[in-house]
Design an enzyme around this catalytic site. Sequence first.
Site, PDB file in Angstrom:
ATOM      1  N   HIS A 188      47.948  40.000  39.546  1.00  0.00           N
ATOM      2  CA  HIS A 188      47.740  41.458  39.470  1.00  0.00           C
ATOM      3  C   HIS A 188      47.974  42.127  40.826  1.00  0.00           C
ATOM      4  O   HIS A 188      47.896  43.356  40.919  1.00  0.00           O
ATOM      5  CB  HIS A 188      46.382  41.803  38.853  1.00  0.00           C
ATOM      6  CG  HIS A 188      45.206  41.673  39.758  1.00  0.00           C
ATOM      7  ND1 HIS A 188      44.357  40.590  39.723  1.00  0.00           N
ATOM      8  CD2 HIS A 188      44.726  42.493  40.716  1.00  0.00           C
ATOM      9  CE1 HIS A 188      43.404  40.761  40.621  1.00  0.00           C
ATOM     10  NE2 HIS A 188      43.611  41.906  41.242  1.00  0.00           N
ATOM     11  N   ASP A 222      46.278  34.743  35.972  1.00  0.00           N
ATOM     12  CA  ASP A 222      46.403  35.702  37.077  1.00  0.00           C
ATOM     13  C   ASP A 222      46.739  34.966  38.385  1.00  0.00           C
ATOM     14  O   ASP A 222      45.930  34.927  39.311  1.00  0.00           O
ATOM     15  CB  ASP A 222      45.067  36.465  37.205  1.00  0.00           C
ATOM     16  CG  ASP A 222      45.154  37.673  38.104  1.00  0.00           C
ATOM     17  OD1 ASP A 222      46.275  38.035  38.520  1.00  0.00           O
ATOM     18  OD2 ASP A 222      44.093  38.254  38.394  1.00  0.00           O
ATOM     19  N   SER A 235      40.824  40.350  45.900  1.00  0.00           N
ATOM     20  CA  SER A 235      41.683  39.712  44.911  1.00  0.00           C
ATOM     21  C   SER A 235      42.737  38.852  45.554  1.00  0.00           C
ATOM     22  O   SER A 235      43.330  39.240  46.556  1.00  0.00           O
ATOM     23  CB  SER A 235      42.412  40.771  44.109  1.00  0.00           C
ATOM     24  OG  SER A 235      41.638  41.184  43.045  1.00  0.00           O
ATOM     25  N   GLY A 236      42.992  37.713  44.934  1.00  0.00           N
ATOM     26  CA  GLY A 236      44.059  36.849  45.430  1.00  0.00           C
ATOM     27  C   GLY A 236      43.577  35.881  46.488  1.00  0.00           C
ATOM     28  O   GLY A 236      44.261  34.919  46.801  1.00  0.00           O
TER      29      GLY A 236
END
Length: 252
Positions: free
Chosen positions: A64, A108, A202-203
Amino acid sequence: MQLVFLLLAFLLSPGAEAGKIIGGCEAKPHSRPYMAFVRFKIPEKTSRCGGFLVREDFVLTAAHCLGSKINVILGAHNVTKVEETQQHIPVRRAIPHDDYNNSTKANDIMLLQLERKATLSTAVRTLKLPVRGDQVKPGMTCSVAGWGRIQVNRSTDTLHEVELKIQKDEVCKSLYEDLYNNAIQLCVGDPKKEETSFKGDSGGPLVCNNVAQGIVSFGKKNGKPPRVYVKILSYLSWIKRTMKLYKLQRSD
Ligand SMILES: *[C@@H]1O[C@H](CO)[C@@H](O)[C@H](O)[C@H]1NC(C)=O
Ligand SMILES: *[C@@H]1O[C@H](CO)[C@@H](O)[C@H](O)[C@H]1NC(C)=O
Ligand SMILES: *[C@@H]1O[C@H](CO)[C@@H](O)[C@H](O)[C@H]1NC(C)=O
Ligand SMILES: *[C@@H]1O[C@H](CO)[C@@H](O)[C@H](O)[C@H]1NC(C)=O
């Protein structure tokens, strides 16, 4: 100006966590030399994520975090500062997982092939991936780091970190229902504590015993733990296959 911009980037970030650590503290500079700050454009704004170096030429992050004009900064502590240890490298190719589902956030995971190899140093190093059978268990303590928000309304430009406990799958099944799949995801963060990853993290990697076991993926909008992480163990063959494929294409 810079701060206003960062604040805006945060306020505008979508439900999936674009990146943040709540309840943690500032990391010792360069103590996590695998951390990558990922900046990208999505229509009308610039967004940011975390990521981590898995090979000199590949950063692993969340799907994402896909956008255009993706750049990574390696070797950073304060991302708004000019630091001698920093390496700013454009991304040559972003390879999100083929089965990434933008509505459920399943699969994801994304590899970023760098335009050039990173120069390894004390501030820039790779993080190990798990080996087959190397499972994490509920109750285990792991850690996550990021440049995301440190409080619901407070952003940061230095790397923050927090320790988090792996939860039983049932905890996330009851909270997230069909969005949680224990075959491909991990449930992380004690519901009784105010410690978690959040917008902007995120990530980033969930690190357990110096191995990347998870990737910060999504959670409740209010920032409460537990939150859902990608289970890296389920994607080992995809990661290896993809890095090999694009390495081969390079010599065409
Ligand atoms: C990060 O660097 C910027 C620019 O030099 C500076 O204004 C800011 O105070 C620094 N942040 C921290 C937390 O040290
Ligand atoms: C995403 O997942 C939902 C729910 O399982 C499904 O209905 C939808 O078709 C999926 N989308 C894609 C693009 O696979
Ligand atoms: C993914 O979903 C979000 C919100 O659900 C939407 O804003 C975004 O445009 C979607 N992205 C793609 C690539 O479809
Ligand atoms: C965050 O800021 C917004 C807008 O200024 C405000 O409405 C909200 O109450 C704040 N939340 C917290 C937890 O401080």
